[in-house]
Design an enzyme around this catalytic site. Structure first.
Site, PDB file in Angstrom:
ATOM      1  N   ILE A   1       0.857  -1.189   0.000  1.00 24.41           N
ATOM      2  CA  ILE A   1       0.000   0.000   0.000  1.00 24.41           C
ATOM      3  C   ILE A   1       0.889   1.234   0.000  1.00 24.41           C
ATOM      4  CG2 ILE A   1      -1.769   1.266   1.271  1.00 24.41           C
ATOM      5  CD1 ILE A   1      -2.653  -1.461   2.433  1.00 24.41           C
ATOM      6  N   LEU A   2       0.640   2.138  -0.934  1.00 16.60           N
ATOM      7  CA  LEU A   2       1.447   3.360  -1.022  1.00 16.60           C
ATOM      8  C   LEU A   2       0.929   4.376  -0.008  1.00 16.60           C
ATOM      9  CD1 LEU A   2       1.531   3.451  -4.909  1.00 16.60           C
ATOM     10  CD2 LEU A   2       3.486   2.953  -3.415  1.00 16.60           C
TER      11      LEU A   2
ATOM     12  N   HIS B   1      -8.383  -4.569  -9.353  1.00 15.35           N
ATOM     13  CA  HIS B   1      -8.681  -5.492  -8.255  1.00 15.35           C
ATOM     14  C   HIS B   1      -9.677  -6.554  -8.753  1.00 15.35           C
ATOM     15  CE1 HIS B   1      -8.981  -6.779  -4.117  1.00 15.35           C
ATOM     16  NE2 HIS B   1     -10.286  -6.835  -4.278  1.00 15.35           N
TER      17      HIS B   1
HETATM   18  C1  GRF Z   1      -4.665  -9.544 -10.504  1.00 11.99           C
HETATM   19  O1  GRF Z   1      -5.709 -10.428 -10.236  1.00 11.99           O
HETATM   20  C2  GRF Z   1      -5.023  -8.150 -10.052  1.00 11.99           C
HETATM   21  O2  GRF Z   1      -6.382  -7.868 -10.147  1.00 11.99           O
HETATM   22  C3  GRF Z   1      -4.597  -8.152  -8.603  1.00 11.99           C
HETATM   23  O3  GRF Z   1      -3.425  -8.919  -8.584  1.00 11.99           O
HETATM   24  C4  GRF Z   1      -3.437  -9.842  -9.673  1.00 11.99           C
HETATM   25  C5  GRF Z   1      -2.181  -9.624 -10.439  1.00 11.99           C
HETATM   26  O4  GRF Z   1      -2.010 -10.567 -11.461  1.00 11.99           O
HETATM   27  N1  GRF Z   1      -4.432  -6.815  -8.089  1.00 11.99           N
HETATM   28  P1  GRF Z   1      -0.903 -10.391 -12.562  1.00 11.99           P
HETATM   29  O5  GRF Z   1       0.442 -10.282 -11.822  1.00 11.99           O
HETATM   30  O6  GRF Z   1      -1.184  -9.153 -13.336  1.00 11.99           O
HETATM   31  O7  GRF Z   1      -0.962 -11.626 -13.405  1.00 11.99           O
END
Ligand code: GRF
Length: 192
Positions: free
Chosen positions: A95-96, A112
């Site tokens: 978290i930034l 997300h």
């Molecule tokens: C994704 O599901 C994204 O929504 C979440 O972390 C995961 C990252 O996956 N924040 P990747 O490294 O882009 O394959």
């Protein structure tokens, strides 16, 4: 938008692991009409798979050490040096701080794997399945200092089948994430 196409927005993508969203963003940045130019990939994990994707694409990588208490200060320096105007968090597991967000002072986005504001945080798919949700999805939002809580830019909803498990749901949602992130970027850059 027309005007922006000629002047691409210098972008940094922050990762911690697999990097499949990074891959889709790189693909997007190569398109002639894409408004972004990925100049930097930042990772807090030297073994992140995503770094090999950055390598292949010859994008400058920068590994940050979260144990260094000055890491945000160093990072800001790097971002300003490369004239970064947009940050895309893509699986970045840190978290930034409010201070970082304020000092950067330009859009920071995150993706997300849930229909926010539902299921913030980790283990999203397990919790969705456990609660027998009929729908889940993905959300792209602006980053604030509160986890997964900034203003929503775009969301895509999908049906969760009765037979879904964590793996199948994750696969389904990742697929839509890869389309949603570029769409959300396009949406916000129109209004910059
Ligand atoms: C994704 O599901 C994204 O929504 C979440 O972390 C995961 C990252 O996956 N924040 P990747 O490294 O882009 O394959």
């Amino acid at each position: 938008m027309e005007k922006l196409y000629g002047k691409k927005i210098n972008t940094a993508v922050f990762i911690s692991g697999r990097g499949s969203n990074l891959k889709s963003l790189i693909k997007y940045n190569r398109k002639k009409n894409s408004p972004i130019l990925i100049k930097l990939v930042i990772s807090n994990n030297a073994d992140a798979k995503g770094l090999t994707i950055a390598n292949k694409s010859k994008i400058i990588k920068y590994i940050i050490n979260l144990n260094n208490k000055n890491f945000e200060k160093k990072l800001l320096k790097k971002l300003f040096y490369h004239k970064i105007n947009l940050i895309c968090l893509a699986g970045f597991m840190k978290i930034l701080s409010k201070n970082f967000i304020k000092k950067f002072n330009k859009p920071i986005l995150n993706i997300h794997p849930s229909l926010l504001p539902k299921y913030k945080g980790l283990n999203t798919h397990n919790r969705v399945i456990k609660n027998k949700e009929k729908y889940s999805g993905a959300t792209v939002h602006f980053v604030s200092s509160k986890l997964d809580s900034g203003k929503i830019i775009l969301q895509k909803k999908i049906k969760v089948s009765k037979y879904e498990n964590k793996k199948t749901l994750q696969k389904k949602i990742l697929k839509i994430e890869h389309k949603l992130y570029p769409k959300a970027i396009k949406k916000i850059l129109i209004n910059l």
